[in-house]
Design a protein around this motif. Structure first.
Motif, short mmCIF file in Angstrom:
data_model
loop_
_atom_site.label_atom_id
_atom_site.label_comp_id
_atom_site.label_asym_id
_atom_site.label_seq_id
_atom_site.Cartn_x
_atom_site.Cartn_y
_atom_site.Cartn_z
N LEU A 7 0.72 -1.22 -0.12
CA LEU A 7 -0.19 0.28 0.01
C LEU A 7 1.00 1.17 -0.03
O LEU A 7 1.68 1.41 0.99
CB LEU A 7 -0.90 0.12 1.16
CG LEU A 7 -1.70 1.23 1.55
CD1 LEU A 7 -2.78 1.35 0.33
CD2 LEU A 7 -2.53 1.22 2.85
N THR A 12 4.80 4.05 3.64
CA THR A 12 3.82 3.70 4.72
C THR A 12 4.50 2.57 5.61
O THR A 12 5.43 2.23 5.50
CB THR A 12 2.59 3.01 3.83
OG1 THR A 12 3.38 2.14 3.04
CG2 THR A 12 1.82 3.97 2.71
N SER A 14 3.23 -0.18 5.60
CA SER A 14 3.14 -1.22 4.76
C SER A 14 4.63 -1.36 3.98
O SER A 14 5.11 -2.68 3.95
CB SER A 14 2.09 -1.39 3.77
OG SER A 14 0.67 -1.29 4.39
N PRO A 60 -1.57 -5.11 5.68
CA PRO A 60 -1.91 -5.14 7.24
C PRO A 60 -3.39 -5.90 7.28
O PRO A 60 -4.15 -6.05 6.53
CB PRO A 60 -2.26 -3.82 7.34
CG PRO A 60 -2.66 -3.02 6.44
CD PRO A 60 -1.91 -3.57 5.21
N ASN A 63 -4.73 -4.87 13.87
CA ASN A 63 -4.00 -3.84 14.87
C ASN A 63 -4.49 -3.95 16.33
O ASN A 63 -5.89 -4.26 16.42
CB ASN A 63 -4.32 -2.41 14.27
CG ASN A 63 -3.85 -1.28 15.39
OD1 ASN A 63 -4.70 -0.78 15.97
ND2 ASN A 63 -2.53 -0.97 15.23
N VAL A 69 -8.30 -5.89 9.97
CA VAL A 69 -8.33 -4.67 8.61
C VAL A 69 -9.28 -5.46 7.69
O VAL A 69 -9.02 -6.49 7.06
CB VAL A 69 -7.03 -4.28 8.19
CG1 VAL A 69 -7.16 -3.72 6.73
CG2 VAL A 69 -6.14 -4.03 9.09
N HIS A 112 -4.82 7.47 7.00
CA HIS A 112 -5.99 6.25 6.91
C HIS A 112 -6.73 6.22 8.08
O HIS A 112 -6.22 6.53 9.08
CB HIS A 112 -4.81 5.00 6.79
CG HIS A 112 -5.51 3.70 6.25
ND1 HIS A 112 -6.09 2.93 7.23
CD2 HIS A 112 -5.49 3.09 5.31
CE1 HIS A 112 -6.35 1.89 6.60
NE2 HIS A 112 -6.19 1.84 5.36
N GLN A 114 -7.31 3.79 9.97
CA GLN A 114 -7.18 3.06 10.95
C GLN A 114 -6.12 3.74 11.86
O GLN A 114 -6.25 3.71 13.13
CB GLN A 114 -6.08 1.88 10.22
CG GLN A 114 -7.06 0.63 10.09
CD GLN A 114 -7.15 -0.57 11.13
OE1 GLN A 114 -6.63 -0.39 12.13
NE2 GLN A 114 -8.07 -1.37 10.93
N SER A 137 -4.29 5.78 2.20
CA SER A 137 -3.19 5.62 3.15
C SER A 137 -2.58 6.66 3.66
O SER A 137 -2.86 7.71 3.47
CB SER A 137 -1.77 4.79 2.07
OG SER A 137 -1.35 5.76 1.70
N ASN A 138 -1.53 6.36 4.88
CA ASN A 138 -1.08 7.50 5.63
C ASN A 138 -0.20 8.35 4.77
O ASN A 138 -0.21 9.55 5.36
CB ASN A 138 -0.17 6.75 6.75
CG ASN A 138 -0.88 6.10 7.55
OD1 ASN A 138 -1.98 6.11 7.78
ND2 ASN A 138 -0.40 4.97 8.33
N THR A 180 0.85 -3.43 14.68
CA THR A 180 -0.07 -4.14 13.57
C THR A 180 0.75 -5.23 13.06
O THR A 180 1.79 -5.46 13.06
CB THR A 180 -0.28 -2.93 12.59
OG1 THR A 180 -0.89 -1.91 12.85
CG2 THR A 180 -1.03 -3.58 11.27
N PHE A 182 1.01 -7.63 9.71
CA PHE A 182 1.05 -7.58 8.16
C PHE A 182 1.10 -9.06 7.76
O PHE A 182 1.67 -9.97 8.66
CB PHE A 182 2.34 -7.02 7.83
CG PHE A 182 2.10 -5.64 8.11
CD1 PHE A 182 1.66 -4.34 7.46
CD2 PHE A 182 2.60 -5.00 9.40
CE1 PHE A 182 1.53 -3.20 7.74
CE2 PHE A 182 2.37 -3.78 9.74
CZ PHE A 182 1.90 -2.83 8.86
#
Ligand SMILES: O=C(O)C(=O)C[C@]1(C(=O)O)C=C[C@@H](O)C=C1
Length: 286
Positions: A7, A12, A14, A60, A63, A69, A112, A114, A137-138, A180, A182
């Protein structure tokens, strides 16, 4: 060398998890992002692995504050060929990234959903008037944050570093132990010996006690479950898919026997993979 979907854009969590995966499979090489391909959403990254455009996707799945997720769980259930290759648990420490001089100057915070949820109490206390805007995404809006001092984003310190942006506050997550998990998803069976396995199944809603029957298949054999989570089948209200994590490799004869029995009490059973878990106290790039 393995190609990895994650992502994006760059920066990120990720991506940090994907770099960690490279470190696990090529311990003698310096992890670098040149074989990593950013995708705009989690389902798109998973789809790229499913179609063979990349070897694996790193996404992810759970969390510690916000739970599952859902996009990842739904894509896993729909996938026809993907297997979990590896799980990676990373600490998540969020930074408030902004060019503003003071918190009072910030009108909008992007992140994001989350991440916004993981910082909810901090945001209510310190930025009660700012608009919170959920993004894919962040790191989605970091270019805008660079150009407008009324904007802020919640992302990792690593993201601030690679976009050369200032950090106004760190850490801002409501719990210091935020982490988190993944998953690395690919079409081949994992090369390393697994320690955990994951399954998903739907049940015949007309079978009384169906869920109890499935759980007793494990309890009777002393097989430990570490997670059970449900998602709607989306067919009709009250029908669920159950996701189960098991503390045993699929090669365990005890589990093999349990799976045979499980086929009789589930409507549709999917084995999502047998894999190892890497748990990091400190992310490689924090
Ligand atoms: O990978 C990222 O940075 C994301 O934006 C996604 C995501 C998530 O979906 O959970 C990843 C880790 C954190 O828990 C917060 C956000």
């Amino acid at each position: 060398m393995t190609t990895i979907a994650y992502l994006g854009p760059a920066g990120t969590y990720s991506e940090i998890a994907a770099l960690r995966y490279l470190q696990l499979i090529y311990p003698d090489l310096e992890p670098d992002s040149s074989r990593m391909i950013p995708y705009s959403t989690i389902p798109q990254a998973i789809d790229a692995a499913e179609r063979g455009q990349v070897e694996v996707a790193v996404v992810p799945v759970e969390n510690s504050i916000q739970g599952g997720v859902t996009m990842t769980l739904d894509s896993l259930w729909q996938s026809e060929s993907l297997q979990i290759q590896q799980a990676i648990v990373l600490p998540i420490a969020h930074a408030l990234i902004s060019c503003a001089q003071n918190l009072e100057d910030i009108q909008t915070v992007y992140s994001h959903p989350q991440s916004l949820a993981q910082c909810q109490r901090w945001l209510e206390r310190h930025l009660p008037k700012a608009r919170q805007i959920a993004t894919d995404s962040n790191t989605d809006r970091l270019h805008q944050v660079a150009e407008d001092a009324t904007l802020a984003a919640i992302a990792s310190k690593y993201a601030a570093e690679i976009y050369s942006l200032p950090i106004l506050n760190f850490p801002i997550n409501d719990r210091p132990d935020n982490c988190t998990r993944f998953l690395v998803l690919g079409r081949t069976a994992p090369t390393t010996q697994g320690t955990h396995s994951s399954l998903a199944f739907s049940l015949d809603r007309n079978m009384p006690g169906a869920l109890v029957k499935t759980l007793s298949v494990f309890a009777e054999r002393q097989i430990n479950l570490s997670r059970i989570e449900s998602r709607p089948t989306k067919r009709s209200l009250g029908e669920y898919i159950f996701f189960i994590d098991i503390e045993a490799p699929i090669a365990d004869p005890n589990l093999d026997e349990a799976l045979e029995e499980l086929k009789n009490v589930t409507e549709n059973l999917k084995i999502l993979g047998s894999y190892a878990i890497a748990v990091d106290d400190i992310a490689i790039v924090t």
